[in-house]
Design a protein around this motif. Structure first.
Motif, PDB file in Angstrom:
ATOM      1  N   ASN A 460      56.805  43.245  52.395  1.00  0.00           N
ATOM      2  CA  ASN A 460      56.650  44.215  53.323  1.00  0.00           C
ATOM      3  C   ASN A 460      55.228  44.588  53.149  1.00  0.00           C
ATOM      4  O   ASN A 460      54.537  45.382  53.941  1.00  0.00           O
ATOM      5  CB  ASN A 460      57.418  45.290  53.191  1.00  0.00           C
ATOM      6  N   SER A 461      54.786  44.546  51.780  1.00  0.00           N
ATOM      7  CA  SER A 461      53.416  45.118  51.473  1.00  0.00           C
ATOM      8  C   SER A 461      52.481  43.906  51.156  1.00  0.00           C
ATOM      9  O   SER A 461      52.634  42.954  50.551  1.00  0.00           O
ATOM     10  CB  SER A 461      53.196  45.744  49.936  1.00  0.00           C
ATOM     11  N   GLY A 462      51.298  43.840  51.952  1.00  0.00           N
ATOM     12  CA  GLY A 462      50.539  42.600  52.153  1.00  0.00           C
ATOM     13  C   GLY A 462      50.037  42.378  50.816  1.00  0.00           C
ATOM     14  O   GLY A 462      49.545  41.096  50.535  1.00  0.00           O
ATOM     15  N   ASN A 463      49.738  43.224  49.716  1.00  0.00           N
ATOM     16  CA  ASN A 463      49.108  43.083  48.681  1.00  0.00           C
ATOM     17  C   ASN A 463      49.832  42.035  47.755  1.00  0.00           C
ATOM     18  O   ASN A 463      49.575  41.646  46.965  1.00  0.00           O
ATOM     19  CB  ASN A 463      49.113  44.489  47.946  1.00  0.00           C
ATOM     20  N   PHE A 464      51.288  41.811  47.975  1.00  0.00           N
ATOM     21  CA  PHE A 464      51.976  41.045  47.371  1.00  0.00           C
ATOM     22  C   PHE A 464      52.476  39.662  47.831  1.00  0.00           C
ATOM     23  O   PHE A 464      53.187  38.861  47.477  1.00  0.00           O
ATOM     24  CB  PHE A 464      53.258  41.672  46.782  1.00  0.00           C
ATOM     25  N   ALA A 465      51.926  39.379  49.244  1.00  0.00           N
ATOM     26  CA  ALA A 465      52.246  38.229  49.817  1.00  0.00           C
ATOM     27  C   ALA A 465      51.263  37.187  49.986  1.00  0.00           C
ATOM     28  O   ALA A 465      50.084  37.554  49.834  1.00  0.00           O
ATOM     29  CB  ALA A 465      52.375  38.711  51.590  1.00  0.00           C
ATOM     30  N   SER A 466      51.831  36.006  49.826  1.00  0.00           N
ATOM     31  CA  SER A 466      50.912  34.908  49.868  1.00  0.00           C
ATOM     32  C   SER A 466      51.761  33.668  49.789  1.00  0.00           C
ATOM     33  O   SER A 466      52.953  33.571  49.771  1.00  0.00           O
ATOM     34  CB  SER A 466      49.971  34.762  48.505  1.00  0.00           C
ATOM     35  N   GLU A 467      50.843  32.532  49.990  1.00  0.00           N
ATOM     36  CA  GLU A 467      51.676  31.221  49.806  1.00  0.00           C
ATOM     37  C   GLU A 467      51.482  30.704  48.068  1.00  0.00           C
ATOM     38  O   GLU A 467      50.503  30.718  47.645  1.00  0.00           O
ATOM     39  CB  GLU A 467      51.049  30.085  50.610  1.00  0.00           C
ATOM     40  N   THR A 484      47.794  31.518  46.938  1.00  0.00           N
ATOM     41  CA  THR A 484      46.653  31.185  48.150  1.00  0.00           C
ATOM     42  C   THR A 484      45.746  32.478  48.133  1.00  0.00           C
ATOM     43  O   THR A 484      44.705  32.792  48.608  1.00  0.00           O
ATOM     44  CB  THR A 484      47.056  30.962  49.500  1.00  0.00           C
ATOM     45  N   ALA A 485      46.304  33.482  47.480  1.00  0.00           N
ATOM     46  CA  ALA A 485      45.653  34.946  47.609  1.00  0.00           C
ATOM     47  C   ALA A 485      44.951  34.802  45.950  1.00  0.00           C
ATOM     48  O   ALA A 485      45.482  34.912  44.957  1.00  0.00           O
ATOM     49  CB  ALA A 485      46.699  35.829  47.460  1.00  0.00           C
ATOM     50  N   GLU A 486      43.599  35.089  46.059  1.00  0.00           N
ATOM     51  CA  GLU A 486      43.028  34.809  44.791  1.00  0.00           C
ATOM     52  C   GLU A 486      43.139  36.034  43.660  1.00  0.00           C
ATOM     53  O   GLU A 486      42.917  35.889  42.617  1.00  0.00           O
ATOM     54  CB  GLU A 486      41.471  34.619  45.062  1.00  0.00           C
ATOM     55  N   TRP A 487      43.758  37.012  44.194  1.00  0.00           N
ATOM     56  CA  TRP A 487      43.907  38.204  43.521  1.00  0.00           C
ATOM     57  C   TRP A 487      45.340  37.977  42.621  1.00  0.00           C
ATOM     58  O   TRP A 487      45.580  39.085  41.869  1.00  0.00           O
ATOM     59  CB  TRP A 487      43.789  39.668  44.090  1.00  0.00           C
ATOM     60  N   ILE A 488      46.031  36.884  43.209  1.00  0.00           N
ATOM     61  CA  ILE A 488      47.498  36.931  42.455  1.00  0.00           C
ATOM     62  C   ILE A 488      47.234  35.688  41.543  1.00  0.00           C
ATOM     63  O   ILE A 488      46.984  34.595  41.917  1.00  0.00           O
ATOM     64  CB  ILE A 488      48.375  36.683  43.569  1.00  0.00           C
ATOM     65  N   THR A 489      47.343  35.943  40.092  1.00  0.00           N
ATOM     66  CA  THR A 489      47.064  34.871  39.054  1.00  0.00           C
ATOM     67  C   THR A 489      48.019  34.692  38.169  1.00  0.00           C
ATOM     68  O   THR A 489      49.172  35.578  38.201  1.00  0.00           O
ATOM     69  CB  THR A 489      45.789  35.215  38.560  1.00  0.00           C
ATOM     70  N   ASN A 490      48.015  33.621  37.166  1.00  0.00           N
ATOM     71  CA  ASN A 490      48.949  33.729  36.339  1.00  0.00           C
ATOM     72  C   ASN A 490      50.371  33.678  36.746  1.00  0.00           C
ATOM     73  O   ASN A 490      51.209  34.461  36.273  1.00  0.00           O
ATOM     74  CB  ASN A 490      48.523  34.680  35.284  1.00  0.00           C
TER      75      ASN A 490
END
Length: 496
Positions: A460-467, A484-490
């Motif tokens: 629901n929050s785009g900050n935590f969505a990605s492939e 695929t979201a560069e701010w989501i790592t490790n």
């Protein structure tokens, strides 16, 4: 039938026991075959850590307030023991045993036990407390190995967001074991699937809530069908430390904290009404949910832990921090909370790989695109062919689905903050931080045009969505997972 309640000991409750000092009146066993046992010395030394020098239970060491879950097992009494000087003693209750413990010294301590004896311990296969007979020293040592006392304690925040699990007592009665929050429950091996939906209706926090206090004396009936009148919160907590459930004897009185009104509770229904008013906020969800839809702009605050240490807690944005009770005056500078390689956020997903050596072995690391790889210090000369990307069959849809569900939870770093993703077999996903719900949504298996197979995480929050793309599913150590979201790592799985 009277309603059964399980006592939950809040982290801020004062938990004390009334014990008498050791005397020469302890029953001595005239003729008893007691064997010397290293395991009894080890187990009692560990049990001693649950209590302070006055014999009072240490709240931070006992989050559930129950000896089986906070220690490992409970002895079935009477228990026949011997000191290292040959003196023998019959212990008839936990209270007697704690008295022995707090009066033991380096020169006088328990080093023998009469076999066989029984213990009560939790069986996670049956979700029940079972009675196990310990016939000899070898079986006792095996029990302690299962307890794994050397394992490091989980680091859980002292926030109060209770969860409970259903457990069957030795007498066949089902009761609810309550934990301060999900972290403590998961530390004991439970998962969200184990949590009972009706927790708020069936647990009790005697004298330890912000909502009300008991007016003593009051009388309870323990699971051993023993009627006990207690005169304080400390006595109540002590009486229930080795009990699985109890009943109140009605009526009794409580004082509401809000207006100091004294209320007479005549039956279980009236008490449940008070509990519902008090704990209605914990019926699921999170009042800060709307804040997680705001832009990711971390703020930090410093808090003092139960051990007196200062820790820095990072919130995704000011809205969440303020929702949790902090304000701008509490904010401190965050170290390393910027989004890594922020300049690469708008770059197209076009994976590149590099080889690195770790522990004498060469590993291939996949980056979402060249920009991120160069941001991490690599150059075009370091790029190697991403074989896994050109081999879609390396990770099948079934492989990824099994990984997501069976690994129970996945840790993900955003900024310098760690979040927990939990994937359900029904296609749902939940994101938490410090045991608080952040956002939720759905997930599904997808295949990219490049042939990489992964999971589309739609929150629901785009900050935590990605492939999430998976590479190297045949690796014994588990696949590499890239967002695929560069701010989501490790991204790391609970299976590792």
């Amino acid at each position: 039938m009277m309603k059964n309640f399980k006592l939950f000991l809040l982290s801020f409750a004062l938990i004390a026991s009334v014990f008498t000092s050791c005397t020469n009146d302890e029953p001595v066993i005239e003729e008893q075959n007691i064997d010397e046992s290293a395991s009894i010395t080890t187990s009692l030394s560990q049990l001693r850590l649950q209590f302070n020098s006055q014999g009072n239970m240490i709240p931070t060491e006992n989050p559930t307030g129950n000896i089986v879950f906070d220690f490992c097992f409970d002895f079935v009494y009477p228990l026949n023991l011997s000191y290292n000087n040959g003196t023998t003693v019959a212990v008839n209750s936990l209270e007697d045993l704690v008295e022995v413990l707090i009066n033991s010294t380096d020169d006088l301590y328990i080093n023998g036990v009469a076999f066989p004896f029984d213990v009560e311990t939790y069986n996670d296969d049956s979700d029940a407390i079972e009675v196990v007979t310990i016939n000899n020293e070898e079986e006792f040592a095996d029990l302690l190995d299962d307890c794994d006392f050397d394992e490091q304690d989980c680091e859980c925040f002292e926030d109060y967001n209770p969860v409970c699990v259903e457990v069957v007592a030795p007498d066949g009665e089902t009761f609810l074991m309550t934990y301060p929050n999900a972290c403590y429950a998961e530390c004991d091996g439970f998962t969200q699937e184990d949590f009972a939906e009706n927790c708020e209706e069936d647990y009790n926090c005697p004298g330890g809530t912000d909502c009300f206090t008991f007016n003593f004396p009051l009388t309870i009936i323990t699971d051993d069908n023993v009627e006990i009148t207690v005169n304080s919160q400390e006595e109540l907590d002590t009486a229930l430390y080795d009990a699985y459930y109890f009943d109140f004897v009605y009526p009794f009185e409580v004082t509401l904290a809000e207006d100091e009104e004294v209320v007479t509770v005549n039956n279980v229904e009236e008490f449940e009404d008070i509990l519902e008013d008090c704990f209605g906020d914990y019926e699921g969800g999170n009042e800060c949910d709307e804040c997680f839809n705001e832009e990711f702009d971390p703020v930090c605050v410093e808090i003092e832990t139960a051990t007196g240490e200062i820790e820095t807690v990072t919130f995704p944005n000011a809205c969440v921090a303020e929702c949790e009770g902090f304000n701008e005056e509490d904010f401190v500078e965050c170290d390393d909370t910027e989004i890594p390689c922020e300049e690469c956020l708008d770059e197209e997903f076009d994976p590149v790989c590099v080889e690195v050596e770790e522990g004498g072995q060469v590993e291939v690391i996949t980056f979402p695109n060249a920009c991120v790889a160069e941001c991490e210090g690599f150059t075009e000369d370091d790029f190697v062919e991403c074989e896994d990307i050109n081999n879609p069959s390396d990770c099948s849809e079934d492989d990824i689905e099994d990984f997501l569900i069976e690994c129970e939870f996945w840790t993900v770093t955003i900024g310098d903050q760690e979040y927990i993703y939990e994937f359900g077999a029904d296609g749902t996903v939940n994101v938490t931080i410090n045991n608080d719900s952040v956002t939720s949504g759905t997930w599904e298996i997808v295949t990219t045009p490049t042939g990489a197979v992964g999971a589309a995480v739609n929150t629901n929050s785009g900050n935590f969505a990605s492939e999430w793309l998976f590479f190297g599913c045949d690796n014994p150590e588990g696949p590499e997972v890239v967002s695929t979201a560069e701010w989501i790592t490790n991204i790391e799985s609970g299976c590792e």
